[in-house]
Design an enzyme around this catalytic site. Structure first.
Site, PDB file in Angstrom:
ATOM      1  N   GLN A   1      -4.830  -1.324   9.671  1.00 46.69           N
ATOM      2  CA  GLN A   1      -4.757  -2.665   9.073  1.00 46.69           C
ATOM      3  C   GLN A   1      -5.384  -3.705  10.014  1.00 46.69           C
ATOM      4  OE1 GLN A   1      -3.456  -3.403   5.892  1.00 46.69           O
ATOM      5  NE2 GLN A   1      -4.326  -5.414   6.286  1.00 46.69           N
TER       6      GLN A   1
ATOM      7  N   LYS B   1       0.843  -1.205   0.000  1.00 45.34           N
ATOM      8  CA  LYS B   1       0.000   0.000   0.000  1.00 45.34           C
ATOM      9  C   LYS B   1       0.874   1.249   0.000  1.00 45.34           C
ATOM     10  CE  LYS B   1      -3.885  -2.276   2.215  1.00 45.34           C
ATOM     11  NZ  LYS B   1      -4.545  -2.695   3.448  1.00 45.34           N
TER      12      LYS B   1
ATOM     13  N   ASP C   1     -11.179   2.900   4.205  1.00 44.38           N
ATOM     14  CA  ASP C   1     -11.596   1.496   4.122  1.00 44.38           C
ATOM     15  C   ASP C   1     -13.126   1.380   4.077  1.00 44.38           C
ATOM     16  OD1 ASP C   1      -9.820  -0.568   3.790  1.00 44.38           O
ATOM     17  OD2 ASP C   1      -9.313  -0.767   5.913  1.00 44.38           O
TER      18      ASP C   1
END
Ligand code: NDP
Length: 297
Positions: free
Chosen positions: A98, A54, A121
């Site tokens: 994460q 990422k 997200d």
């Protein structure tokens, strides 16, 4: 019939190019650099790989990338304090924590402490509610990537029958809502669904998000249907080592379907591309600037 292979790797590259073009315009016309902060708690090897990838792709499209790597034993209050700092940092437009988090941390509490406008997200409860009610939201990256592939393949999805196999909060449910938003008739299947093959046989679009290698076979597929295989399963190779496969039995599904995404090289690359797309969208919204076309739902 031999299915068309939907090349997610190539499509993801085109999304990144579009994002990169928009980032360059934001810089040259407004002196703004979109920033993405990724927070990793602990040393989970798979998460470390994702976070590295990422960060690398964020820099490649010209955005600012910030990584916070915290020890596995980090306390909830320390993690929440870091998120508060990032929420208040005007150079950061996207925040991603994460998952999974170590067991002693409350995932819902942590995710819901992110400013929803920076929740790239799309897991914050406000974004879940906005998506569920058809309002502008941050859309979870994997379902957004699937939607982009389908829109590119069909043009319009209106009136198509879709089945989503899997009802998780991160893939199945948001995927179903996005398809409803595009006027599909949607069935959500899960482990208690009766006669799954018959349910799948009615669908023009099959989204497999189960996590069971090769579960869906060609005999269950309506001829000409489009299959989007979200599953990522690591299996042992007979000659030693491992490889990744999807939830569909690729060979038999290729013989019946009209189009199919491979694993790897299908949905996977789209997920990070959509994270970058969400960051540039969040940056535009934060600065009251027009959002780029085609990068959100
Ligand atoms: P979850 O384990 O959270 O959900 C799996 C879903 O599959 C559940 O709803 C479960 O039903 C359903 N299911 C399990 N067994 C069956 C069965 N026999 N028949 C029908 N339905 C069944 O997984 P995720 O949604 O997080 O992920 C799904 C897959 O997608 C995984 O392989 C994951 O690795 C992959 N993935 C890929 C991403 C990418 O970037 N390509 C990103 C995210 C995930 P029930 O609710 O009844 O238990």
């Amino acid at each position: 019939m031999v299915a068309q292979i939907i090349d997610g790797k190539m499509f993801a590259a085109s999304v990144r190019e579009k994002v990169g073009g928009h980032v360059a315009r934001l810089k040259s016309e407004h002196n703004i650099v979109p920033g993405l902060a990724v927070v990793l708690v602990g040393e989970d090897p798979a998460s470390q790989v994702y976070v590295r990838s990422k960060g690398k792709q964020t820099v490649e499209v010209g955005m600012k990338s910030v990584e916070h790597k915290l020890k596995a034993e980090t306390s909830e209050s320390d993690l929440l304090a870091l998120i508060k700092l990032l929420n208040n940092d005007v150079t950061i437009h996207g925040i991603l924590v994460q998952l999974p988090l170590p067991k002693h941390l409350n995932e819902d509490l942590v995710i819901n402490s992110i400013d929803p406008t920076k929740d790239v997200d799309g897991f914050h409860i406000s974004n879940v509610g906005l998506l569920g009610t058809g309002q502008k939201s941050m859309v979870p990256c994997t379902p957004l990537g699937c939607l982009m592939l389908l829109r590119d393949h069909y043009g319009s999805l209106s009136g198509l029958d879709a089945v989503v196999i899997g009802r998780s909060n991160i893939v199945g449910k948001p995927m179903a809502q996005l398809l409803v938003g595009d006027n599909c008739t949607v069935t959500i299947a899960h482990s208690r669904t009766k006669n799954l093959p018959d349910v799948i046989r009615r669908a023009d679009i099959v989204i497999a998000a189960v996590g069971r290698p090769r579960m869906i076979i060609g005999d269950w597929i309506k001829p000409g249907a489009t299959i989007i295989d979200v599953g990522i399963n690591r299996i042992d190779k007979p000659e030693g080592g491992t490889r990744l496969i999807g939830d569909t039995d690729f060979a038999s599904c290729c013989e019946v379907s009209g189009a199919i995404t491979p694993v790897p090289g299908g949905v996977g690359p789209m997920t990070i591309a959509c994270l970058l797309a969400n960051t540039v969208t969040a940056c535009c919204r934060a600065n009251n600037l027009q959002e780029p076309d085609g990068l959100t739902a």
